[in-house]
Design a protein around this motif. Structure first.
Motif, PDB file in Angstrom:
ATOM      1  N   ILE A 195       0.832  -1.199   0.000  1.00  0.00           N
ATOM      2  CA  ILE A 195       0.000   0.000   0.000  1.00  0.00           C
ATOM      3  C   ILE A 195       0.866   1.247   0.000  1.00  0.00           C
ATOM      4  CG2 ILE A 195      -1.834   1.235   1.197  1.00  0.00           C
ATOM      5  CD1 ILE A 195      -2.767  -1.382   2.354  1.00  0.00           C
ATOM      6  N   LEU A 196       1.973   1.239   0.746  1.00  0.00           N
ATOM      7  CA  LEU A 196       2.871   2.382   0.748  1.00  0.00           C
ATOM      8  C   LEU A 196       3.406   2.650  -0.646  1.00  0.00           C
ATOM      9  CD1 LEU A 196       4.223   4.502   2.552  1.00  0.00           C
ATOM     10  CD2 LEU A 196       6.124   2.915   2.845  1.00  0.00           C
ATOM     11  N   GLY A 197       3.741   1.561  -1.378  1.00  0.00           N
ATOM     12  CA  GLY A 197       4.216   1.726  -2.742  1.00  0.00           C
ATOM     13  C   GLY A 197       3.173   2.339  -3.650  1.00  0.00           C
ATOM     14  N   MET A 198       1.917   1.911  -3.476  1.00  0.00           N
ATOM     15  CA  MET A 198       0.848   2.478  -4.283  1.00  0.00           C
ATOM     16  C   MET A 198       0.681   3.960  -3.992  1.00  0.00           C
ATOM     17  SD  MET A 198      -0.216  -0.067  -6.063  1.00  0.00           S
ATOM     18  CE  MET A 198      -1.777   0.507  -6.709  1.00  0.00           C
ATOM     19  N   ILE A 199       0.750   4.335  -2.718  1.00  0.00           N
ATOM     20  CA  ILE A 199       0.609   5.733  -2.364  1.00  0.00           C
ATOM     21  C   ILE A 199       1.776   6.543  -2.905  1.00  0.00           C
ATOM     22  CG2 ILE A 199       0.579   7.347  -0.421  1.00  0.00           C
ATOM     23  CD1 ILE A 199      -0.981   5.280   1.132  1.00  0.00           C
ATOM     24  N   GLY A 200       2.983   5.994  -2.781  1.00  0.00           N
ATOM     25  CA  GLY A 200       4.159   6.706  -3.257  1.00  0.00           C
ATOM     26  C   GLY A 200       4.149   6.936  -4.750  1.00  0.00           C
ATOM     27  N   TRP A 253      -0.082   9.134   8.650  1.00  0.00           N
ATOM     28  CA  TRP A 253      -0.244   8.598   9.997  1.00  0.00           C
ATOM     29  C   TRP A 253      -1.517   7.765  10.096  1.00  0.00           C
ATOM     30  CZ3 TRP A 253      -4.202   9.928  13.518  1.00  0.00           C
ATOM     31  CH2 TRP A 253      -4.072   9.333  14.784  1.00  0.00           C
ATOM     32  N   TYR A 254      -2.623   8.280   9.573  1.00  0.00           N
ATOM     33  CA  TYR A 254      -3.879   7.533   9.601  1.00  0.00           C
ATOM     34  C   TYR A 254      -3.740   6.216   8.843  1.00  0.00           C
ATOM     35  CZ  TYR A 254      -8.895   6.533   9.056  1.00  0.00           C
ATOM     36  OH  TYR A 254     -10.128   5.948   9.070  1.00  0.00           O
ATOM     37  N   PHE A 255      -3.082   6.276   7.697  1.00  0.00           N
ATOM     38  CA  PHE A 255      -2.844   5.072   6.903  1.00  0.00           C
ATOM     39  C   PHE A 255      -2.084   4.022   7.702  1.00  0.00           C
ATOM     40  CE2 PHE A 255       0.903   3.402   4.542  1.00  0.00           C
ATOM     41  CZ  PHE A 255       0.296   2.340   3.912  1.00  0.00           C
ATOM     42  N   GLU A 256      -0.977   4.434   8.341  1.00  0.00           N
ATOM     43  CA  GLU A 256      -0.144   3.472   9.061  1.00  0.00           C
ATOM     44  C   GLU A 256      -0.848   2.906  10.283  1.00  0.00           C
ATOM     45  OE1 GLU A 256       3.514   5.418   9.972  1.00  0.00           O
ATOM     46  OE2 GLU A 256       4.102   5.646   7.861  1.00  0.00           O
ATOM     47  N   GLU A 257      -1.549   3.756  11.022  1.00  0.00           N
ATOM     48  CA  GLU A 257      -2.143   3.321  12.288  1.00  0.00           C
ATOM     49  C   GLU A 257      -3.491   2.623  12.125  1.00  0.00           C
ATOM     50  OE1 GLU A 257      -0.797   3.221  15.178  1.00  0.00           O
ATOM     51  OE2 GLU A 257       1.047   4.240  14.571  1.00  0.00           O
ATOM     52  N   PHE A 258      -4.285   3.036  11.138  1.00  0.00           N
ATOM     53  CA  PHE A 258      -5.644   2.521  11.050  1.00  0.00           C
ATOM     54  C   PHE A 258      -5.895   1.680   9.803  1.00  0.00           C
ATOM     55  CE2 PHE A 258      -6.019   6.205  13.887  1.00  0.00           C
ATOM     56  CZ  PHE A 258      -6.609   5.595  14.977  1.00  0.00           C
TER      57      PHE A 258
END
Length: 286
Positions: free
Chosen positions: A18-23, A262-267
């Motif tokens: 997901i981080l890759g998609m966001i990046g 932050w919301y992405f990582e935590e939730f």
């Protein structure tokens, strides 16, 4: 069920994918054109993928339920909350992170649509003031007792839960929801969850001075919303037919994954996607 090491690997994969998609800029965007019935086919930047058209029955399709009656009145717009980004994003993550073959096109159906019985999983959001018609009551009962699975999400406080409980009692007069214990397999079948996850809407997510996270969500009736509840109604074989996610908003965790790191990582990563994937995995294997 995966072992501990496998679960850690899957959690890392989920975060990195997901981080890759966001990046790379593949995130949900705001704003779109709507048809008169509130349904759109805009993918809003979420990538598509090919499916084997020779085996359409082998695909998992995310089905959102459209309802008309809200608070005893018509024009039940609550069904459209988080639509359509949450459905698209969740379908994408299921395709990427599980062995399921997933339809890239989530759909919207009414409970009285005969096509409902072609799909084993359906999703109702914001049912806090929903009122089923008699035809919807009959259709939902028949759907669930014939092997269908209903997930209910995103409603807060005692009065909204009481409304949903009352409507489900019309569907299943001889059955009552019960709190699902954390030991149940639905919390562990893919991701081994250590708590019942609570996902607030993005504008209600709380971060404390010491890094603790929580929710500022409030209930319209002022009742306590500090604890997420996961309740179920089962059939005669103890199969969950209805899974009720109360005092939590998994759909916002799916919809808003690209809006705040932050919301992405935590939730999104730690709570919304693991719980959603566990729910669908249970639905598709029981």
């Amino acid at each position: 069920m995966t072992n501990g090491r496998s679960r850690l690997v899957w959690a890392a994969v989920l975060f990195l994918v997901i981080l890759g998609m966001i990046g790379s800029g593949v995130v949900a965007q705001r704003g779109r054109w709507w048809r008169g019935d509130g349904i759109t086919t805009d993918r809003n930047g979420v990538p598509d993928w090919e499916v084997d058209e020779q085996f359409p029955g082998d695909l998992f399709t995310f089905v959102r339920i459209k309802y008309d009656s809200y608070g005893g009145r018509g024009r039940g717009g609550g069904w459209r909350t988080d639509y359509r980004d949450s459905d698209l994003n969740f379908s994408l993550r299921l395709q990427q992170l599980t062995s399921m073959k997933v339809n890239p096109e989530p759909i919207v159906l009414e409970l009285t649509d005969e096509r409902l019985f072609d799909y084993p999983f359906i999703y109702i959001i914001e049912p806090g003031s929903l009122v089923f018609s008699d035809a919807e009551v009959a259709a939902l009962r028949r759907y669930c007792l014939n092997g269908g699975f209903l997930m209910v999400d995103d409603f807060w406080g005692d009065s909204q839960y009481e409304n949903m409980r009352r409507e489900l009692k019309r569907v299943f007069p001889d059955r009552d929801p019960f709190e699902v214990p954390l030991s149940h397999e639905i919390f562990h079948n893919v991701y081994d969850l250590k708590e019942k996850p609570q996902v607030p809407a993005i504008n209600a997510a709380r971060r404390g001075m010491r890094g603790e996270v929580g929710s500022w969500e409030y209930a319209p009736d002022g009742s306590d919303t500090s604890e997420a509840h996961y309740r179920a109604i089962v059939d005669d074989e103890d199969r969950i037919m209805v899974f009720i996610c109360h005092n939590t908003d998994l759909g916002d965790g799916w919809e808003r994954e690209g809006e705040n790191q932050w919301y992405f990582e935590e939730f999104s990563v730690k709570k919304a996607y693991p719980m959603g994937i566990n729910i669908v995995t249970y639905a598709m294997t029981h």
